[in-house]
Design a protein around this motif. Structure first.
Motif, PDB file in Angstrom:
ATOM      1  N   PHE A 129     -31.687  39.012 -14.989  1.00 41.75           N
ATOM      2  CA  PHE A 129     -30.763  40.068 -15.368  1.00 41.75           C
ATOM      3  C   PHE A 129     -31.392  41.444 -15.158  1.00 41.75           C
ATOM      4  O   PHE A 129     -30.722  42.399 -14.736  1.00 41.75           O
ATOM      5  N   GLY A 130     -32.676  41.554 -15.447  1.00 40.08           N
ATOM      6  CA  GLY A 130     -33.384  42.804 -15.201  1.00 40.08           C
ATOM      7  C   GLY A 130     -33.422  43.156 -13.722  1.00 40.08           C
ATOM      8  O   GLY A 130     -33.287  44.331 -13.344  1.00 40.08           O
ATOM      9  N   PHE A 131     -33.589  42.143 -12.858  1.00 39.88           N
ATOM     10  CA  PHE A 131     -33.561  42.393 -11.415  1.00 39.88           C
ATOM     11  C   PHE A 131     -32.191  42.904 -10.972  1.00 39.88           C
ATOM     12  O   PHE A 131     -32.093  43.797 -10.126  1.00 39.88           O
ATOM     13  N   VAL A 132     -31.127  42.318 -11.528  1.00 37.05           N
ATOM     14  CA  VAL A 132     -29.775  42.771 -11.179  1.00 37.05           C
ATOM     15  C   VAL A 132     -29.583  44.227 -11.568  1.00 37.05           C
ATOM     16  O   VAL A 132     -29.047  45.040 -10.789  1.00 37.05           O
ATOM     17  N   ILE A 133     -30.022  44.586 -12.771  1.00 41.91           N
ATOM     18  CA  ILE A 133     -29.880  45.973 -13.221  1.00 41.91           C
ATOM     19  C   ILE A 133     -30.672  46.907 -12.315  1.00 41.91           C
ATOM     20  O   ILE A 133     -30.176  47.970 -11.898  1.00 41.91           O
ATOM     21  N   ALA A 134     -31.906  46.530 -11.985  1.00 34.51           N
ATOM     22  CA  ALA A 134     -32.755  47.392 -11.162  1.00 34.51           C
ATOM     23  C   ALA A 134     -32.183  47.589  -9.762  1.00 34.51           C
ATOM     24  O   ALA A 134     -32.350  48.659  -9.167  1.00 34.51           O
ATOM     25  N   CYS A 135     -31.522  46.568  -9.235  1.00 35.71           N
ATOM     26  CA  CYS A 135     -30.944  46.692  -7.892  1.00 35.71           C
ATOM     27  C   CYS A 135     -29.585  47.384  -7.916  1.00 35.71           C
ATOM     28  O   CYS A 135     -29.145  47.906  -6.879  1.00 35.71           O
ATOM     29  N   ALA A 136     -28.919  47.411  -9.056  1.00 32.62           N
ATOM     30  CA  ALA A 136     -27.577  47.993  -9.123  1.00 32.62           C
ATOM     31  C   ALA A 136     -27.594  49.477  -9.452  1.00 32.62           C
ATOM     32  O   ALA A 136     -26.669  50.207  -9.079  1.00 32.62           O
ATOM     33  N   VAL A 137     -28.620  49.972 -10.150  1.00 34.38           N
ATOM     34  CA  VAL A 137     -28.681  51.378 -10.563  1.00 34.38           C
ATOM     35  C   VAL A 137     -29.834  52.062  -9.837  1.00 34.38           C
ATOM     36  O   VAL A 137     -30.638  51.410  -9.162  1.00 34.38           O
ATOM     37  N   ASP A 138     -29.924  53.372  -9.995  1.00 34.87           N
ATOM     38  CA  ASP A 138     -30.902  54.154  -9.246  1.00 34.87           C
ATOM     39  C   ASP A 138     -31.996  54.782 -10.101  1.00 34.87           C
ATOM     40  O   ASP A 138     -33.047  55.146  -9.574  1.00 34.87           O
ATOM     41  N   THR A 139     -31.783  54.947 -11.395  1.00 39.05           N
ATOM     42  CA  THR A 139     -32.766  55.622 -12.235  1.00 39.05           C
ATOM     43  C   THR A 139     -33.106  54.768 -13.444  1.00 39.05           C
ATOM     44  O   THR A 139     -32.328  53.884 -13.846  1.00 39.05           O
ATOM     45  N   ARG A 141     -33.266  55.849 -16.476  1.00 37.27           N
ATOM     46  CA  ARG A 141     -32.375  56.191 -17.586  1.00 37.27           C
ATOM     47  C   ARG A 141     -31.102  55.358 -17.532  1.00 37.27           C
ATOM     48  O   ARG A 141     -30.655  54.821 -18.558  1.00 37.27           O
ATOM     49  N   THR A 142     -30.515  55.216 -16.346  1.00 40.61           N
ATOM     50  CA  THR A 142     -29.303  54.403 -16.216  1.00 40.61           C
ATOM     51  C   THR A 142     -29.590  52.940 -16.533  1.00 40.61           C
ATOM     52  O   THR A 142     -28.782  52.270 -17.167  1.00 40.61           O
ATOM     53  N   ALA A 143     -30.734  52.444 -16.094  1.00 40.93           N
ATOM     54  CA  ALA A 143     -31.103  51.053 -16.392  1.00 40.93           C
ATOM     55  C   ALA A 143     -31.239  50.839 -17.896  1.00 40.93           C
ATOM     56  O   ALA A 143     -30.832  49.793 -18.429  1.00 40.93           O
ATOM     57  N   THR A 144     -31.807  51.832 -18.588  1.00 40.12           N
ATOM     58  CA  THR A 144     -31.928  51.728 -20.045  1.00 40.12           C
ATOM     59  C   THR A 144     -30.559  51.700 -20.703  1.00 40.12           C
ATOM     60  O   THR A 144     -30.318  50.917 -21.634  1.00 40.12           O
ATOM     61  N   TYR A 145     -29.633  52.538 -20.239  1.00 40.33           N
ATOM     62  CA  TYR A 145     -28.282  52.548 -20.791  1.00 40.33           C
ATOM     63  C   TYR A 145     -27.589  51.196 -20.591  1.00 40.33           C
ATOM     64  O   TYR A 145     -26.934  50.681 -21.513  1.00 40.33           O
ATOM     65  N   VAL A 146     -27.739  50.620 -19.394  1.00 39.80           N
ATOM     66  CA  VAL A 146     -27.083  49.339 -19.115  1.00 39.80           C
ATOM     67  C   VAL A 146     -27.691  48.228 -19.973  1.00 39.80           C
ATOM     68  O   VAL A 146     -26.972  47.399 -20.549  1.00 39.80           O
ATOM     69  N   ALA A 147     -29.014  48.201 -20.081  1.00 41.46           N
ATOM     70  CA  ALA A 147     -29.674  47.158 -20.869  1.00 41.46           C
ATOM     71  C   ALA A 147     -29.307  47.258 -22.350  1.00 41.46           C
ATOM     72  O   ALA A 147     -28.980  46.250 -22.989  1.00 41.46           O
TER      73      ALA A 147
END
Length: 229
Positions: A129-139, A141-147
């Protein structure tokens, strides 16, 4: 009063005889109910945080693009990330289980190795799931918001705090598709009932978490292949 009325005094007793329960204790506590979900949630989101951060650093520094230009494929990049992050996730899992069962002395009736296997699969799911987030967002901060945005629905709807049987029927249908619902029930059955892999309540949790791992890994490969920039 029954004796004065010339009636059998036994008529006033409770007609139900409470015997020793087959599974669990006569006086259950909330800790044993919530502990399986809490353990899985901690392992899951620790893995999400580590893997999403590591992958984003490689993307933002251009290392990922250089690897792709050099001829390394998306599955190879993903496999290298899984292997390197697995050791960190495994150490986290061992530490969480030691604290849970040695220091907090949680109830353990079933096989400890089934618990370990389920926790490792859960950690792999969090990594994916972390890999999906990292590949879907660019920063970051956005990854933290999604997680963090995904944390609350999973905790509230996966039967960790509130039983699924007490939810609204529509929510019961939704919770069946969340990644930690079936594993939580599976781990609860192992810890408190001592059930093994021959029971549907146990192996359904393994099937569910394995399916989510495959789904997240496929999504990651597709994002690595088609997402540009």
């Amino acid at each position: 009063m029954l004796s004065e009325c010339d009636l059998n005094p036994k008529l006033g007793t409770v007609p139900v005889h409470w015997a020793q329960p087959i599974y669990g204790d006569r006086n259950p506590n909330f800790t044993d109910f919530a502990a399986p979900g809490v353990i899985l949630t901690i392992i899951f989101f620790l893995s999400v945080a580590i893997t999403s951060g590591a992958m984003l650093i490689e993307r933002n520094e251009g290392m990922l693009e250089r690897c792709l230009v050099a001829g390394i494929t998306g599955p190879e990049i993903l496999l290298s990330q899984v292997v390197t992050q697995f050791t960190v996730m495994l150490s986290q899992t061992v530490f969480v289980l030691i604290v849970s069962f040695y220091f907090f002395e949680l109830t353990l009736v079933g096989d400890i190795w089934l618990v370990v296997a389920l926790c490792i699969l859960n950690g792999l799911c969090g990594m994916s799931f972390g890999f999906v987030i990292a590949c879907a967002v660019d920063t970051e901060r956005t990854a933290t918001y999604v997680a963090m945005g995904s944390f609350l629905p999973i905790v509230m709807l996966c039967g960790i705090i509130w039983p699924i049987e007490g939810m609204y029927p529509l929510l019961q249908f939704v919770t069946a598709f969340l990644p930690l619902t079936k594993p939580t029930e599976s781990m609860r059955s192992i810890l408190q009932r001592g059930w093994g892999m021959d029971n549907p309540a146990v192996y359904n949790g393994f099937i569910s978490i394995s399916s989510w791992v495959l789904v997240f890994l496929v999504l990651t490969i597709l994002l690595l292949k088609f997402k540009k920039g």
